[in-house]
Write a protein that holds these residues in place. Structure first.
Motif, PDB file in Angstrom:
ATOM      1  N   ASN A  91      44.557 -16.775  90.865  1.00  0.00           N
ATOM      2  CA  ASN A  91      44.938 -16.453  89.491  1.00  0.00           C
ATOM      3  C   ASN A  91      44.554 -17.498  88.447  1.00  0.00           C
ATOM      4  N   VAL A  92      43.480 -18.236  88.709  1.00  0.00           N
ATOM      5  CA  VAL A  92      42.989 -19.153  87.670  1.00  0.00           C
ATOM      6  C   VAL A  92      41.475 -18.992  87.519  1.00  0.00           C
ATOM      7  N   ILE A  93      41.079 -18.815  86.279  1.00  0.00           N
ATOM      8  CA  ILE A  93      39.656 -18.749  85.938  1.00  0.00           C
ATOM      9  C   ILE A  93      39.278 -20.018  85.179  1.00  0.00           C
ATOM     10  N   ALA A  94      38.121 -20.597  85.504  1.00  0.00           N
ATOM     11  CA  ALA A  94      37.588 -21.705  84.704  1.00  0.00           C
ATOM     12  C   ALA A  94      36.414 -21.159  83.906  1.00  0.00           C
ATOM     13  N   TYR A  95      36.393 -21.506  82.650  1.00  0.00           N
ATOM     14  CA  TYR A  95      35.403 -20.940  81.741  1.00  0.00           C
ATOM     15  C   TYR A  95      34.601 -22.074  81.092  1.00  0.00           C
ATOM     16  N   LYS A  96      33.301 -22.032  81.328  1.00  0.00           N
ATOM     17  CA  LYS A  96      32.419 -23.039  80.715  1.00  0.00           C
ATOM     18  C   LYS A  96      32.157 -22.608  79.277  1.00  0.00           C
ATOM     19  N   GLU A 101      30.767 -14.769  87.146  1.00  0.00           N
ATOM     20  CA  GLU A 101      29.805 -14.357  86.121  1.00  0.00           C
ATOM     21  C   GLU A 101      29.226 -15.653  85.607  1.00  0.00           C
ATOM     22  N   ASP A 102      28.197 -15.551  84.762  1.00  0.00           N
ATOM     23  CA  ASP A 102      27.600 -16.750  84.211  1.00  0.00           C
ATOM     24  C   ASP A 102      28.674 -17.599  83.502  1.00  0.00           C
ATOM     25  N   GLY A 103      28.950 -18.782  84.024  1.00  0.00           N
ATOM     26  CA  GLY A 103      29.904 -19.688  83.373  1.00  0.00           C
ATOM     27  C   GLY A 103      31.369 -19.346  83.583  1.00  0.00           C
ATOM     28  N   ILE A 104      31.647 -18.377  84.469  1.00  0.00           N
ATOM     29  CA  ILE A 104      33.045 -17.996  84.731  1.00  0.00           C
ATOM     30  C   ILE A 104      33.335 -18.143  86.226  1.00  0.00           C
ATOM     31  N   PHE A 105      34.280 -19.027  86.548  1.00  0.00           N
ATOM     32  CA  PHE A 105      34.536 -19.374  87.945  1.00  0.00           C
ATOM     33  C   PHE A 105      35.949 -18.950  88.348  1.00  0.00           C
ATOM     34  N   ARG A 106      36.084 -18.388  89.540  1.00  0.00           N
ATOM     35  CA  ARG A 106      37.408 -18.152  90.127  1.00  0.00           C
ATOM     36  C   ARG A 106      37.765 -19.457  90.836  1.00  0.00           C
ATOM     37  N   VAL A 107      38.791 -20.137  90.352  1.00  0.00           N
ATOM     38  CA  VAL A 107      39.086 -21.486  90.838  1.00  0.00           C
ATOM     39  C   VAL A 107      39.752 -21.430  92.215  1.00  0.00           C
ATOM     40  N   ASN A 108      39.282 -22.259  93.141  1.00  0.00           N
ATOM     41  CA  ASN A 108      39.968 -22.351  94.431  1.00  0.00           C
ATOM     42  C   ASN A 108      40.448 -23.765  94.750  1.00  0.00           C
ATOM     43  N   ASN A 109      40.072 -24.717  93.895  1.00  0.00           N
ATOM     44  CA  ASN A 109      40.622 -26.066  94.077  1.00  0.00           C
ATOM     45  C   ASN A 109      40.631 -26.784  92.738  1.00  0.00           C
ATOM     46  N   MET A 110      41.582 -27.620  92.545  1.00  0.00           N
ATOM     47  CA  MET A 110      41.572 -28.489  91.376  1.00  0.00           C
ATOM     48  C   MET A 110      42.323 -29.767  91.680  1.00  0.00           C
ATOM     49  N   VAL A 111      41.797 -30.871  91.173  1.00  0.00           N
ATOM     50  CA  VAL A 111      42.342 -32.194  91.483  1.00  0.00           C
ATOM     51  C   VAL A 111      42.479 -32.968  90.176  1.00  0.00           C
ATOM     52  N   GLU A 112      43.612 -33.609  89.993  1.00  0.00           N
ATOM     53  CA  GLU A 112      43.825 -34.398  88.780  1.00  0.00           C
ATOM     54  C   GLU A 112      43.196 -35.784  88.929  1.00  0.00           C
ATOM     55  N   VAL A 133      36.303 -25.556  80.850  1.00  0.00           N
ATOM     56  CA  VAL A 133      35.678 -26.675  81.574  1.00  0.00           C
ATOM     57  C   VAL A 133      34.324 -27.010  80.970  1.00  0.00           C
ATOM     58  N   GLU A 134      33.928 -28.271  81.194  1.00  0.00           N
ATOM     59  CA  GLU A 134      32.559 -28.678  80.849  1.00  0.00           C
ATOM     60  C   GLU A 134      32.024 -29.606  81.923  1.00  0.00           C
ATOM     61  N   GLU A 135      30.684 -29.668  81.992  1.00  0.00           N
ATOM     62  CA  GLU A 135      30.081 -30.571  82.970  1.00  0.00           C
ATOM     63  C   GLU A 135      30.203 -31.997  82.467  1.00  0.00           C
ATOM     64  N   ILE A 136      30.573 -32.884  83.382  1.00  0.00           N
ATOM     65  CA  ILE A 136      30.701 -34.299  83.015  1.00  0.00           C
ATOM     66  C   ILE A 136      29.866 -35.130  83.994  1.00  0.00           C
TER      67      ILE A 136
END
Ligand code: G1P
Length: 276
Positions: free
Chosen positions: A247-252, A184-195, A164-167
């Motif tokens: 079970n999804v991690i978002a990584y900046k 952790e810094d820049g590592i998120f445990r995802v709980n929602n995502m929208v297309e 992921v990146e900031e937009i």
């Protein structure tokens, strides 16, 4: 426990029409458009190879045969340039061809990115894998590629990972957007995502870019996923099911990313690599 936990394969969805680049993409696959002298897809393949992946699984479609020819030997050309001053132009592609194996399948109908990934199941099988969208061109001058960084994250968390990146929020309707808890810094445990949400509906300003690590249970989930945004089967919707299970991690990621699916991004990438 999965049988094979190591990431060995990279899937490249490459069946799209590339309508934003017409007429250039009328007879040439959009993945073959060059930034300087190298096709977009070769950048992606080199990134995967650099991250230690050697099996390239490419989901193509009608009119995409140039991709297969590119990642194959051209005996006539080799013969013509052998021993000439131009031979070095072939070094990079020869290297890729000698170190990777390529397999192909066709997406018969254009039913979205999730459907393209599901079409690749036959090439991947029951193991975790990477996905690279070649029109997101990434570069990290200061170190490891985006995919290498993501594989490290995967090795720690052993679940799906999205980059992921900031937009700017006004652009949220071009991306999958996530929300999560920063572990952790820049590592998120995802709980929602929208297309592609409208800005007022975006759960954050963290957008998914075209790099994923997916665990193979995604295929069964995709098989059940109904068409979503734009009437297409969305990988974002399938990932949301995994995210609800934690079970999804978002990584900046560290590095730059160019949206070569747009003319502006393509020109920006060209200027960047030219200066480099
Ligand atoms: C796809 C995905 C989207 C993601 C984007 C990254 O959209 O559906 O979630 O943010 O790739 O490039 P596309 O650009 O194919 O419309």
């Amino acid at each position: 426990m999965q049988k094979n936990n190591k990431i060995r394969k990279c899937l490249f969805p490459a069946a799209g029409y590339g309508t934003r680049f017409l007429p250039a993409t009328k007879a040439i696959p959009k993945e073959m458009l060059p930034v300087l002298t190298k096709p977009l897809l070769q950048y992606g393949v080199e990134e995967a190879l650099g991250a230690g992946l050697t099996t390239m699984a490419i989901v193509t479609g009608r009119g995409k045969r140039a991709i297969e020819d590119h990642f194959d030997v051209s005996y006539e050309l080799e013969h013509q340039i052998k021993g000439t001053s131009k031979e070095h132009y072939m070094t990079g592609i020869r290297d890729v061809i000698s170190k990777c194996t390529f397999s192909y399948t066709r997406q018969i109908e254009m039913k979205g990115l999730g459907h393209a990934i599901l079409s690749g199941e036959t090439l991947i099988g029951d193991e975790p894998f990477a996905v690279v969208l070649a029109d997101d061109l990434c570069d990290n001058e200061d170190g490891e590629s985006v995919l290498s960084q993501m594989i490290e994250v995967y090795e720690k968390y052993k679940c799906s990972v999205v980059a992921v990146e900031e937009i700017p929020l006004k652009d949220s309707n071009k991306y999958g957007v996530i929300a999560g808890n920063e572990e952790e810094d820049g590592i998120f445990r995802v709980n929602n995502m929208v297309e592609k949400p409208d800005p007022q509906d975006a759960p954050s300003n963290l957008a998914i870019i075209g790099r994923y690590i997916l665990t193979p249970d995604i295929f069964d989930i995709l098989g059940e996923t109904k068409p979503g945004k734009g009437g297409e089967i969305q990988i974002t919707d399938a990932l949301l099911i995994q995210a609800k299970q934690g079970n999804v991690i978002a990584y900046k990621f560290k590095g730059k990313r160019f949206d070569c699916g747009s003319v502006d991004g393509f020109v920006e990438a060209t200027n960047y690599f030219y200066k480099k």
